[in-house]
Design a protein around this motif. Structure first.
Motif, PDB file in Angstrom:
ATOM      1  N   ARG A 129      27.492  -9.094 -47.685  1.00 14.91           N
ATOM      2  CA  ARG A 129      27.573  -7.724 -48.182  1.00 14.91           C
ATOM      3  C   ARG A 129      26.567  -6.842 -47.456  1.00 14.91           C
ATOM      4  O   ARG A 129      25.466  -7.263 -47.126  1.00 14.91           O
ATOM      5  N   GLY A 130      26.986  -5.602 -47.194  1.00 18.72           N
ATOM      6  CA  GLY A 130      26.082  -4.621 -46.628  1.00 18.72           C
ATOM      7  C   GLY A 130      25.308  -3.918 -47.731  1.00 18.72           C
ATOM      8  O   GLY A 130      25.466  -4.213 -48.917  1.00 18.72           O
ATOM      9  N   PRO A 131      24.487  -2.938 -47.362  1.00 18.34           N
ATOM     10  CA  PRO A 131      23.675  -2.250 -48.382  1.00 18.34           C
ATOM     11  C   PRO A 131      24.463  -1.294 -49.263  1.00 18.34           C
ATOM     12  O   PRO A 131      24.020  -0.951 -50.351  1.00 18.34           O
ATOM     13  N   GLY A 132      25.651  -0.841 -48.815  1.00 21.50           N
ATOM     14  CA  GLY A 132      26.432   0.112 -49.591  1.00 21.50           C
ATOM     15  C   GLY A 132      27.549  -0.554 -50.375  1.00 21.50           C
ATOM     16  O   GLY A 132      28.018  -1.643 -50.024  1.00 21.50           O
ATOM     17  N   VAL A 133      28.002   0.092 -51.436  1.00 22.73           N
ATOM     18  CA  VAL A 133      29.123  -0.407 -52.223  1.00 22.73           C
ATOM     19  C   VAL A 133      30.379  -0.408 -51.353  1.00 22.73           C
ATOM     20  O   VAL A 133      30.692   0.575 -50.678  1.00 22.73           O
ATOM     21  N   GLY A 134      31.080  -1.535 -51.348  1.00 18.59           N
ATOM     22  CA  GLY A 134      32.285  -1.674 -50.543  1.00 18.59           C
ATOM     23  C   GLY A 134      32.049  -2.082 -49.115  1.00 18.59           C
ATOM     24  O   GLY A 134      32.998  -2.332 -48.370  1.00 18.59           O
ATOM     25  N   GLU A 135      30.791  -2.202 -48.706  1.00 21.95           N
ATOM     26  CA  GLU A 135      30.437  -2.491 -47.317  1.00 21.95           C
ATOM     27  C   GLU A 135      30.277  -3.997 -47.120  1.00 21.95           C
ATOM     28  O   GLU A 135      29.433  -4.630 -47.756  1.00 21.95           O
ATOM     29  N   ILE A 136      31.096  -4.584 -46.253  1.00 23.15           N
ATOM     30  CA  ILE A 136      31.006  -6.007 -45.965  1.00 23.15           C
ATOM     31  C   ILE A 136      31.192  -6.251 -44.471  1.00 23.15           C
ATOM     32  O   ILE A 136      31.808  -5.447 -43.763  1.00 23.15           O
ATOM     33  N   TYR A 137      30.623  -7.352 -44.004  1.00 24.96           N
ATOM     34  CA  TYR A 137      30.877  -7.898 -42.671  1.00 24.96           C
ATOM     35  C   TYR A 137      31.471  -9.291 -42.869  1.00 24.96           C
ATOM     36  O   TYR A 137      31.106 -10.005 -43.810  1.00 24.96           O
ATOM     37  N   PHE A 138      32.357  -9.694 -41.965  1.00 19.96           N
ATOM     38  CA  PHE A 138      32.886 -11.051 -42.064  1.00 19.96           C
ATOM     39  C   PHE A 138      33.350 -11.537 -40.694  1.00 19.96           C
ATOM     40  O   PHE A 138      33.617 -10.739 -39.784  1.00 19.96           O
ATOM     41  N   ILE A 139      33.401 -12.868 -40.553  1.00 15.72           N
ATOM     42  CA  ILE A 139      33.925 -13.502 -39.351  1.00 15.72           C
ATOM     43  C   ILE A 139      35.356 -13.940 -39.641  1.00 15.72           C
ATOM     44  O   ILE A 139      35.617 -14.646 -40.615  1.00 15.72           O
ATOM     45  N   GLY A 140      36.285 -13.498 -38.799  1.00 17.89           N
ATOM     46  CA  GLY A 140      37.691 -13.829 -39.006  1.00 17.89           C
ATOM     47  C   GLY A 140      38.434 -13.902 -37.696  1.00 17.89           C
ATOM     48  O   GLY A 140      37.904 -13.561 -36.634  1.00 17.89           O
ATOM     49  N   PRO A 141      39.697 -14.336 -37.744  1.00 18.01           N
ATOM     50  CA  PRO A 141      40.471 -14.504 -36.517  1.00 18.01           C
ATOM     51  C   PRO A 141      40.861 -13.168 -35.894  1.00 18.01           C
ATOM     52  O   PRO A 141      41.067 -12.164 -36.580  1.00 18.01           O
ATOM     53  N   THR A 142      40.959 -13.173 -34.557  1.00 11.88           N
ATOM     54  CA  THR A 142      41.552 -12.088 -33.802  1.00 11.88           C
ATOM     55  C   THR A 142      42.872 -12.619 -33.231  1.00 11.88           C
ATOM     56  O   THR A 142      43.335 -13.688 -33.624  1.00 11.88           O
ATOM     57  N   TYR A 146      43.328 -23.863 -45.849  1.00 16.25           N
ATOM     58  CA  TYR A 146      42.617 -22.751 -45.237  1.00 16.25           C
ATOM     59  C   TYR A 146      41.893 -23.200 -43.972  1.00 16.25           C
ATOM     60  O   TYR A 146      41.544 -24.357 -43.804  1.00 16.25           O
ATOM     61  N   TYR A 147      41.676 -22.226 -43.094  1.00 19.32           N
ATOM     62  CA  TYR A 147      40.919 -22.475 -41.865  1.00 19.32           C
ATOM     63  C   TYR A 147      39.430 -22.354 -42.138  1.00 19.32           C
ATOM     64  O   TYR A 147      38.632 -23.122 -41.647  1.00 19.32           O
ATOM     65  N   MET A 164      49.212 -23.474 -35.774  1.00 21.68           N
ATOM     66  CA  MET A 164      50.131 -23.398 -34.631  1.00 21.68           C
ATOM     67  C   MET A 164      49.432 -22.834 -33.390  1.00 21.68           C
ATOM     68  O   MET A 164      49.961 -21.973 -32.685  1.00 21.68           O
ATOM     69  N   ALA A 165      48.210 -23.387 -33.122  1.00 16.40           N
ATOM     70  CA  ALA A 165      47.457 -22.986 -31.919  1.00 16.40           C
ATOM     71  C   ALA A 165      47.329 -21.469 -31.829  1.00 16.40           C
ATOM     72  O   ALA A 165      47.497 -20.866 -30.762  1.00 16.40           O
ATOM     73  N   TRP A 166      46.995 -20.858 -32.956  1.00 14.94           N
ATOM     74  CA  TRP A 166      46.722 -19.417 -33.046  1.00 14.94           C
ATOM     75  C   TRP A 166      47.993 -18.563 -32.992  1.00 14.94           C
ATOM     76  O   TRP A 166      47.929 -17.345 -32.845  1.00 14.94           O
TER      77      TRP A 166
END
Length: 298
Positions: free
Chosen positions: A9-22, A222-223, A245-247
């Motif tokens: 979570r970031g400092p603001g409400v609703g603010e998040i960072y995450f690692i996910g697929p591209t 899940y991955y 399926m190899a992305w």
């Protein structure tokens, strides 16, 4: 290969960072609306970032590699904004309560954005550390540990002096091999315990003295899976990454709850290929006599 800290979570409400697929690998994403939409900030370093933590300072984000190297960005994790600032930092490091404060699990903490760390005595610690978390109240913290002599028990240790001394507060009937981690809530004394192996979420509002089972989940296939509590009361988020399926198929889901994890709104900020089959329904009642009727929706 993944840590439990893939969302922060970031400092603001609703603010998040995450690692996910591209479309071809992994990326670090930033969202200001609880994950309903997200911007990929960096798809280069995400493949070496094992865990991420946001600072209380707006725009400051950290990541740690498998070689325990600590990097910081002062620009929301934008590509090319990262600086190597330290080493010997455990993968499951933690965000602090104040600007510039981070914790190297229970071993030490920094008050200058990770450049220098103050060691902790950790008197009373035993066994192997499984997860740790600080409380929102200053100097309070928690550690989950295992002991080889007791393979069917997890011990929750408590500190009121910033991990200088720890005492046993609770014993859980979990096997040593189960994946279990702690997350602090938004208020003082609030702690969540998520058992990834059993897909159960427990909650305490009185500094881990008493616990209640909130919900049983059905996360499967899940991955990667991670969770963090938000900046609002009763708010908790789950990050669910699905790749196969190899992305050819890659999807990110953010499950957002404001009632302590009982019900969720599901966001889908990244989508590629076919979606997984997920059970996403609600019921009017969860427990009722066998002969009674029940209505399902979605």
């Amino acid at each position: 290969s993944f840590s439990d800290y893939l969302i922060t979570r970031g400092p603001g409400v609703g603010e998040i960072y995450f690692i996910g697929p591209t479309h071809s690998g992994m990326g670090i994403y930033y969202s200001t609306n609880f994950g309903e939409t997200a911007i990929c900030m960096d798809s280069i370093i995400a493949n070496e970032a094992i865990s991420i933590v946001a600072d209380k300072t707006p725009g400051v984000l950290y990541y740690v590699t498998s070689q325990e190297k600590l990097f910081v960005s002062y620009n929301y994790g934008y590509q090319s904004s990262w600086q190597l600032i330290n080493s010997g930092i455990y993968v499951d490091f933690m965000a602090g309560r104040n600007e510039g404060e981070i914790f190297n699990v229970i071993a030490s903490h920094s008050i200058d954005y990770g450049f220098n760390f103050i060691p902790h005595a950790i008197n009373g610690f035993f066994g192997s550390l499984k997860s740790s978390e600080i409380d929102n109240c200053n100097n309070l913290g928690y550690a989950l540990v295992t002991h080889y002599s007791y393979p069917d028990s997890l011990y929750l240790l408590f500190t009121n002096d910033n991990f200088e001394n720890l005492t046993t507060r609770k014993v859980f009937s979990f096997m040593n091999g189960e994946t279990v981690f702690l997350r602090r809530g938004n208020l003082n004394g609030e702690v969540y315990l998520f058992n990834n192996s059993r897909n159960t979420l427990c909650y305490s509002s009185n500094y881990a003295n008493d616990w209640s089972l909130v919900e049983n989940f059905n996360f499967i296939n899940y991955y990667s899976l991670s969770t963090v509590a938000g900046r609002q009361n009763g708010e908790i988020l789950f990050l669910f990454n699905y790749v196969n399926m190899a992305w050819q198929n890659a999807h990110t889901y953010i499950l957002h709850s404001t009632d302590f994890g009982v019900t969720f709104e599901v966001f889908h900020p990244f989508s590629k290929g076919e979606e997984p089959l997920l059970a996403n329904f609600s019921a009017t009642e969860k427990e009722l006599p066998i002969t009674s009727s029940v209505d399902f929706s979605n």
